[in-house]
Design a protein around this motif. Sequence first.
Motif, PDB file in Angstrom:
ATOM      1  N   SER A  56      10.818  -3.558   1.546  1.00  0.00           N
ATOM      2  CA  SER A  56       9.706  -4.448   1.216  1.00  0.00           C
ATOM      3  C   SER A  56      10.175  -5.574   0.299  1.00  0.00           C
ATOM      4  O   SER A  56       9.875  -6.755   0.532  1.00  0.00           O
ATOM      5  N   ASN A 100      -4.221  -1.566  -2.455  1.00  0.00           N
ATOM      6  CA  ASN A 100      -4.337  -0.485  -1.479  1.00  0.00           C
ATOM      7  C   ASN A 100      -4.246   0.825  -2.263  1.00  0.00           C
ATOM      8  O   ASN A 100      -3.176   1.386  -2.450  1.00  0.00           O
ATOM      9  N   TYR A 102      -4.841   4.775  -3.694  1.00  0.00           N
ATOM     10  CA  TYR A 102      -4.784   6.147  -3.197  1.00  0.00           C
ATOM     11  C   TYR A 102      -4.576   7.104  -4.369  1.00  0.00           C
ATOM     12  O   TYR A 102      -4.135   6.702  -5.451  1.00  0.00           O
ATOM     13  N   SER A 127      -1.696   2.547  -6.584  1.00  0.00           N
ATOM     14  CA  SER A 127      -1.914   1.620  -5.475  1.00  0.00           C
ATOM     15  C   SER A 127      -0.633   0.888  -5.099  1.00  0.00           C
ATOM     16  O   SER A 127       0.328   0.826  -5.874  1.00  0.00           O
ATOM     17  N   THR A 128      -0.641   0.339  -3.908  1.00  0.00           N
ATOM     18  CA  THR A 128       0.365  -0.624  -3.470  1.00  0.00           C
ATOM     19  C   THR A 128      -0.369  -1.934  -3.181  1.00  0.00           C
ATOM     20  O   THR A 128      -1.594  -2.005  -3.311  1.00  0.00           O
ATOM     21  N   THR A 130      -1.458  -5.085  -0.582  1.00  0.00           N
ATOM     22  CA  THR A 130      -1.607  -5.591   0.771  1.00  0.00           C
ATOM     23  C   THR A 130      -1.728  -7.111   0.664  1.00  0.00           C
ATOM     24  O   THR A 130      -2.711  -7.622   0.112  1.00  0.00           O
ATOM     25  N   ASN A 183       3.659  -5.564   4.332  1.00  0.00           N
ATOM     26  CA  ASN A 183       2.477  -4.695   4.337  1.00  0.00           C
ATOM     27  C   ASN A 183       2.763  -3.380   5.052  1.00  0.00           C
ATOM     28  O   ASN A 183       2.282  -2.313   4.641  1.00  0.00           O
ATOM     29  N   ALA A 184       3.548  -3.452   6.133  1.00  0.00           N
ATOM     30  CA  ALA A 184       3.909  -2.236   6.871  1.00  0.00           C
ATOM     31  C   ALA A 184       4.789  -1.330   6.010  1.00  0.00           C
ATOM     32  O   ALA A 184       4.591  -0.103   5.969  1.00  0.00           O
ATOM     33  N   ASN A 186       4.899  -1.303   2.725  1.00  0.00           N
ATOM     34  CA  ASN A 186       4.094  -0.808   1.612  1.00  0.00           C
ATOM     35  C   ASN A 186       3.166   0.327   2.041  1.00  0.00           C
ATOM     36  O   ASN A 186       2.943   1.283   1.294  1.00  0.00           O
ATOM     37  N   GLU A 187       2.627   0.237   3.250  1.00  0.00           N
ATOM     38  CA  GLU A 187       1.778   1.313   3.772  1.00  0.00           C
ATOM     39  C   GLU A 187       2.606   2.579   3.997  1.00  0.00           C
ATOM     40  O   GLU A 187       2.147   3.692   3.681  1.00  0.00           O
ATOM     41  N   LYS A 190       3.258   4.163   0.674  1.00  0.00           N
ATOM     42  CA  LYS A 190       2.082   4.887   0.193  1.00  0.00           C
ATOM     43  C   LYS A 190       2.002   6.275   0.829  1.00  0.00           C
ATOM     44  O   LYS A 190       1.818   7.283   0.125  1.00  0.00           O
ATOM     45  N   ASN A 191       2.157   6.330   2.141  1.00  0.00           N
ATOM     46  CA  ASN A 191       2.090   7.617   2.846  1.00  0.00           C
ATOM     47  C   ASN A 191       3.218   8.548   2.426  1.00  0.00           C
ATOM     48  O   ASN A 191       3.023   9.760   2.284  1.00  0.00           O
TER      49      ASN A 191
END
Length: 233
Positions: A56, A100, A102, A127-128, A130, A183-184, A186-187, A190-191
Amino acid sequence: MSKAELESVNVNTNAQLELKVTKEDVLNVLLEKKENELVEAIEKLTAIKDENEKNSKQVMEDFILSIVDKEFTECEHYYAKDLRSRVRYAWEHLTSYDFNGYDVYDIRHLNTVKNPTRVKEKKVHTSTYTYKVNMRGDNTFAYHLIKEVEDLNGWEGTLNKRVEQKLTKDQIKDLKIAIKKINAFNEAYKNDHIALATLEYELLTLDTNRAFRNKLTKTIIANADLTQLLLDA
């Protein structure tokens, strides 16, 4: 477990040597196996999470460096000392972001308590980012350079230079591609973070996880050949 559940049974190995294997022996081996599996999974997932975070930041850096001239890296910056800070300063002129958010197990805190399962609030909110193109701006960004000069026609001291640049249509297109990639990543980060903290919590509470121990105990009781169960582990 009751004493009856942990009573010893005599079995013969292939070498016809009589061994005394208890259900508790098997339980300890199975718990150790589970612990090793969790440690291995945590190591692998940590590497994946870190790689997503690195990617990222790399996409962001690659984009900014592709649109600036060499002074950006050669000169000192007034608002940012290191390259990563300089890149983010320019990036934040061109983009806006949403959080984003969680919830994730607070492993750092849970590691400091005697029995993590009894902690009331086990998770923290984090959070991350977006990102999106900054629609409030005009696709321009600026940065401030400083340079020490020893002798410039008799002048000595620090020179300041404000650089302002407007993106071209192609650069705007590249910016949107970079945002999509970041963004991909970072998502995915997060997961990975959620899954990693869950594994770390499972490892942290393995010794006090009664449900898991009971499940293993039932498996042991249902298996007549404890030696084979021990070898399979």
